[in-house]
Scaffold this motif. Structure first.
Motif, PDB file in Angstrom:
ATOM      1  N   TRP A 167       0.798  -1.225   0.000  1.00  0.00           N
ATOM      2  CA  TRP A 167       0.000   0.000   0.000  1.00  0.00           C
ATOM      3  C   TRP A 167       0.832   1.278   0.000  1.00  0.00           C
ATOM      4  CZ3 TRP A 167      -5.105  -0.902  -0.642  1.00  0.00           C
ATOM      5  CH2 TRP A 167      -5.562  -2.177  -0.317  1.00  0.00           C
ATOM      6  N   GLY A 168       2.067   1.206   0.487  1.00  0.00           N
ATOM      7  CA  GLY A 168       2.829   2.421   0.780  1.00  0.00           C
ATOM      8  C   GLY A 168       2.959   3.401  -0.360  1.00  0.00           C
ATOM      9  N   GLN A 169       3.220   2.920  -1.570  1.00  0.00           N
ATOM     10  CA  GLN A 169       3.406   3.825  -2.704  1.00  0.00           C
ATOM     11  C   GLN A 169       2.086   4.399  -3.218  1.00  0.00           C
ATOM     12  OE1 GLN A 169       3.791   0.578  -2.700  1.00  0.00           O
ATOM     13  NE2 GLN A 169       3.347  -0.377  -4.670  1.00  0.00           N
ATOM     14  N   HIS A 170       0.982   3.926  -2.646  1.00  0.00           N
ATOM     15  CA  HIS A 170      -0.345   4.425  -3.022  1.00  0.00           C
ATOM     16  C   HIS A 170      -1.032   5.099  -1.839  1.00  0.00           C
ATOM     17  CE1 HIS A 170      -0.017   2.260  -6.821  1.00  0.00           C
ATOM     18  NE2 HIS A 170       0.380   1.195  -6.128  1.00  0.00           N
ATOM     19  N   GLN A 171      -0.226   5.626  -0.937  1.00  0.00           N
ATOM     20  CA  GLN A 171      -0.747   6.186   0.300  1.00  0.00           C
ATOM     21  C   GLN A 171      -0.248   7.623   0.457  1.00  0.00           C
ATOM     22  OE1 GLN A 171       0.621   4.065   3.747  1.00  0.00           O
ATOM     23  NE2 GLN A 171      -1.106   4.655   5.025  1.00  0.00           N
ATOM     24  N   GLY A 172      -1.171   8.516   0.831  1.00  0.00           N
ATOM     25  CA  GLY A 172      -0.819   9.912   1.003  1.00  0.00           C
ATOM     26  C   GLY A 172      -0.058  10.175   2.294  1.00  0.00           C
ATOM     27  N   PRO A 173       0.343  11.441   2.506  1.00  0.00           N
ATOM     28  CA  PRO A 173       1.146  11.795   3.679  1.00  0.00           C
ATOM     29  C   PRO A 173       0.304  11.877   4.955  1.00  0.00           C
ATOM     30  CG  PRO A 173       0.633  13.755   2.407  1.00  0.00           C
ATOM     31  CD  PRO A 173       0.099  12.599   1.616  1.00  0.00           C
ATOM     32  N   ALA A 174       1.023  12.014   6.073  1.00  0.00           N
ATOM     33  CA  ALA A 174       0.360  12.230   7.356  1.00  0.00           C
ATOM     34  C   ALA A 174      -0.387  13.559   7.309  1.00  0.00           C
ATOM     35  CB  ALA A 174       1.402  12.227   8.471  1.00  0.00           C
ATOM     36  N   PRO A 175      -1.419  13.755   8.100  1.00  0.00           N
ATOM     37  CA  PRO A 175      -1.884  12.800   9.103  1.00  0.00           C
ATOM     38  C   PRO A 175      -2.885  11.777   8.571  1.00  0.00           C
ATOM     39  CG  PRO A 175      -3.091  14.825   9.343  1.00  0.00           C
ATOM     40  CD  PRO A 175      -2.104  15.076   8.232  1.00  0.00           C
ATOM     41  N   VAL A 211       4.979   4.960  12.536  1.00  0.00           N
ATOM     42  CA  VAL A 211       4.630   3.711  11.871  1.00  0.00           C
ATOM     43  C   VAL A 211       3.240   3.253  12.285  1.00  0.00           C
ATOM     44  CG1 VAL A 211       5.181   1.243  11.765  1.00  0.00           C
ATOM     45  CG2 VAL A 211       6.994   2.947  11.491  1.00  0.00           C
ATOM     46  N   LEU A 212       2.940   3.318  13.577  1.00  0.00           N
ATOM     47  CA  LEU A 212       1.640   2.856  14.055  1.00  0.00           C
ATOM     48  C   LEU A 212       0.503   3.688  13.468  1.00  0.00           C
ATOM     49  CD1 LEU A 212       0.612   0.595  15.861  1.00  0.00           C
ATOM     50  CD2 LEU A 212       0.595   2.200  17.780  1.00  0.00           C
ATOM     51  N   ALA A 213       0.726   5.008  13.358  1.00  0.00           N
ATOM     52  CA  ALA A 213      -0.311   5.872  12.787  1.00  0.00           C
ATOM     53  C   ALA A 213      -0.581   5.515  11.326  1.00  0.00           C
ATOM     54  CB  ALA A 213       0.107   7.335  12.915  1.00  0.00           C
ATOM     55  N   ARG A 214       0.500   5.252  10.585  1.00  0.00           N
ATOM     56  CA  ARG A 214       0.340   4.920   9.164  1.00  0.00           C
ATOM     57  C   ARG A 214      -0.311   3.550   8.992  1.00  0.00           C
ATOM     58  NH1 ARG A 214       5.346   5.213   4.767  1.00  0.00           N
ATOM     59  NH2 ARG A 214       4.068   4.847   2.897  1.00  0.00           N
ATOM     60  N   TYR A 215       0.123   2.602   9.793  1.00  0.00           N
ATOM     61  CA  TYR A 215      -0.442   1.248   9.761  1.00  0.00           C
ATOM     62  C   TYR A 215      -1.927   1.287  10.123  1.00  0.00           C
ATOM     63  CZ  TYR A 215      -1.067  -3.630  11.377  1.00  0.00           C
ATOM     64  OH  TYR A 215      -1.508  -4.916  11.587  1.00  0.00           O
ATOM     65  N   ASN A 216      -2.257   2.015  11.192  1.00  0.00           N
ATOM     66  CA  ASN A 216      -3.656   2.105  11.620  1.00  0.00           C
ATOM     67  C   ASN A 216      -4.522   2.769  10.561  1.00  0.00           C
ATOM     68  OD1 ASN A 216      -2.930   0.905  14.001  1.00  0.00           O
ATOM     69  ND2 ASN A 216      -3.013   2.776  15.232  1.00  0.00           N
TER      70      ASN A 216
END
Length: 685
Positions: A213-221, A269-274
């Motif tokens: 998923w990472g390369q298809h995921q936007g930035p925080a938050p 990491v936990l925020a992105r995973y969640n």
């Protein structure tokens, strides 16, 4: 459902069963002690899932054994919460360690998958520890009914049945899990409905769809997943569900791309995973129970303080995943969730860590997952690991035993989320064909024995994504056969005869694996026992006259192909090969391109040793003299060269003479010498 009225009521129900799929077990002779409820919650063409509940209406039972007779020739293929064995139509189910005791008026339950043909009539009577089960003391005997559906779905909410229904499974590898711009970036074509239809036609019941998923995921938050990418994943999942698959999706290569940084960036990491699982839980909450979630693939952590921190971090990920999914509503409240060990390892310490987490969650809708790619020296062909020998076999049985004892025997189902051989990452010829087949035959058998659901890793090297043909049909047949039975094999699939010598009788050892040897064929021709071959115990001997006749003009290479047939499974191929000792000649080249001219003369290269003049090991993996097939050296039998790789020379001392010993499958060995000077290489025979 259970009824108590007999006589006319039972007769009416039996009549009704024929028209509405309701099968009724006729009452047994009255006797106190036990009551059995037998149900078939799902049935499909040729197979069904059964659920059995035993109620103790007598004294406390410590250790139970339930027996029955199949009235229609059904056969159990896989069971959970009990060990089920058969002798013809006679079936015995024995308690697991954790459910051996049945207190008065208490129940135990177990289930199984089985096959049927023609009709699926329910058993007529059960006996518990030798006592026929008829119901409560002093009451008429129990009438047990079977409600049958044709959806193919396991019992809702029964994790063990759900995982059993996933057997066998297949991985859509190197596709949606690729780390490039889209699903084609690792060389595979876009997924089509036709591909999934053809996978289903091969007999697979489940499909694991790894997703990165990472390369298809936007930035925080927000860490928002690209809408188009999520829609594409949903489309492929929808196709698979419509095909009748059990489907498993996950977070895949993110595990090493960014999740591995959790020791130094826990909050990030936990925020992105969640965020990923929050979005996926919402997107799929109304999907049917056939959709399964796996928290993360092959979890690993970089820079951690050791095992304790690794275990804690993985527990946090699994706990957060479970909490997010369960709170999201819809079908996620009871969806099967699959949790991995660290590295998906089957080492006991890693299994114990996950078992502790699962016990703490107290969630009955969880399964464990590990991966298995074989005993490493055999799996990549290094350190002389050319054969699936006793050491390699013990590695497999020990691994599956640990998994079974830690999870399955305690009521937690297990998915072998990936299996194969690591050498397949290059090509499937890294491991010799017969040894490869023995590995897959044994793996399929032992996984069935230990009630572990298997999912073949296929990144495109097995089933063609557009041709829908197997690259190795012999391997595919062995894998399919292992889902239901054992196959006979032998100590080798190669019988060598030297052309420079007279033909003599040759002997190989049969591995019957519980089957019976039934004969030897050359094509459609049955060879004559006593004339063409003899069998004494497990020794199959091909006579000299038969080898002479079958070898014809004795050209180098395979002159004839025989098949050994057994009472079950697939035949074992035996190649009759004429050879002489290979001839190697001198050569010059560079560290980036060096090839030894080789007249193989019908022989085949098994492995290569490399040593310096003082006897110490040369080249990569210097803890062993035997180098890794394909990594350090690679034969090209068709063009007549043996290549030494840049990776080999990168770890060879400059201006040091290296003695190479080539080992061939005939048993022949040939020595050769190479010397590296800068980027130049000289080879002498």
């Amino acid at each position: 459902m259970t009824g108590r009225r007999i006589g006319a009521v039972v007769a009416a129900l039996v009549s009704m069963a024929a028209s509405v799929g309701l099968a009724v077990v006729a009452p047994a002779a009255a006797a106190p002690g036990c009551r059995v409820d037998y149900a078939v919650p799902s049935q499909w063409q040729g197979g069904f899932t059964a659920a059995v509940t035993v109620t103790n209406v007598g004294e406390r039972i410590d250790g139970w054994r339930l027996t029955w007779t199949w009235p229609s020739g059904q056969r159990v293929s896989q069971a959970w919460n009990a060990t089920v064995t058969s002798s013809g139509d006679q079936v015995t189910a024995v308690n697991a360690g954790y459910n051996a005791v049945i207190e008065p008026n208490a129940t135990v339950s177990f289930g199984f998958n089985a096959s049927w043909s023609g009709t699926n009539t329910a058993p007529q009577s059960f006996a518990l520890n030798g006592t026929t089960c008829t119901g409560d003391p002093g009451t008429p005997p129990t009438t047990t009914t079977t409600t049958t559906t044709t959806t193919g779905n396991p019992v809702p909410g029964d994790a063990m049945a759900r995982v059993a229904a996933m057997q066998p499974g297949w991985n859509l590898g190197n596709t949606l899990d690729s780390t490039g711009a889209d699903e084609t970036s690792w060389g595979n074509p876009r997924v089509t409905e036709a591909l999934l239809d053809n996978v289903k036609a091969q007999g697979f019941k489940s499909i694991r769809i790894p997703v990165t998923w990472g390369q298809h995921q936007g930035p925080a938050p927000g860490h928002t997943i690209e809408a188009a990418y999520l829609a594409r994943v949903k489309e492929v999942v929808g196709w698979a569900l419509a095909d009748g698959f059990q489907v498993m999706i996950n977070i895949h290569h993110d595990s090493w791309q960014w999740i591995a940084a959790m020791p130094s960036d826990r909050a990030g990491v936990l925020a992105r995973y969640n965020a990923i699982w929050t979005q996926l839980a919402t997107a799929f909450k109304d999907s049917p129970a056939e959709l399964v979630f796996e928290s993360v693939n092959e979890p690993q952590f970089t820079g951690s303080s050791g095992d304790a921190q690794n275990a804690q971090l993985l527990h946090e990920l699994n706990a957060s995943f479970r909490d997010i999914v369960r709170r999201s509503g819809g079908n996620n409240a009871h969806r099967l969730l699959v949790l991995p060990t660290l590295h998906t390892s089957s080492d006991q310490a890693r299994l114990d860590e996950l078992a502790t987490s699962i016990r703490g969650f107290g969630d009955p809708h969880l399964a464990a997952t590990v991966h298995y790619y074989g005993y490493w020296p055999f799996s990549v062909n290094v350190a002389g690991g050319t054969r699936y020998d006793a050491t390699a076999q013990k590695d497999l049985t020990d691994s599956f035993d640990r998994v079974h004892n830690t999870f399955v025997a305690r009521g937690v189902p297990v998915v072998l989320g990936e299996y194969g051989l690591l050498g397949f990452d290059r090509h499937t010829g890294t491991i010799q064909q017969g040894e490869k087949l023995k590995f897959f035959e044994h793996l399929g058998h032992y996984a069935r024995l230990k009630n572990i659901t298997t999912m073949l890793w296929d990144n495109g090297q097995h089933l063609g994504r557009t041709s829908f043909q197997w690259s190795d049909p012999e391997l595919a047949a062995q894998i399919r056969s292992s889902w239901t039975t054992r196959s006979g094999t032998a100590s080798s699939d190669q019988v060598f005869s030297a052309r420079s010598s007279a033909v003599t009788a040759k002997t190989i050892t049969l591995n019957t694996n519980g089957t019976t040897f039934t004969g030897l064929r050359h094509g459609a021709t049955q060879l004559v026992r006593g004339t063409d071959y003899t069998v004494q115990g497990d020794q199959l001997t091909l006579t000299a006259p038969a080898l002479t006749r079958l070898s014809g003009s004795r050209d180098y290479g395979t002159n004839a192909v025989l098949t050994a047939h057994f009472s079950a499974g697939v035949p074992w191929r035996i190649n009759l090969i004429t050879h002489d000792t290979p001839l190697l000649t001198g050569a010059t080249g560079t560290t980036s391109s060096f090839a030894i001219p080789t007249a193989f003369r019908g022989d085949l290269l098994a492995t290569m040793e490399a040593k310096y003049a003082d006897g110490s090991n040369a080249g990569p993996h210097n803890w062993t003299s035997f180098k890794e097939f394909d990594r350090a050296f690679a034969p090209d039998h068709a063009t007549g060269v043996t290549r030494l790789t840049p990776e080999f020379f990168a770890e060879v001392n400059d201006n040091a003479r290296v003695t190479l010993t080539f080992h061939y499958w005939s048993g022949a060995t040939v020595t050769y010498h190479v010397t590296k000077s800068g980027t130049s290489v000289t080879g002498t025979a």
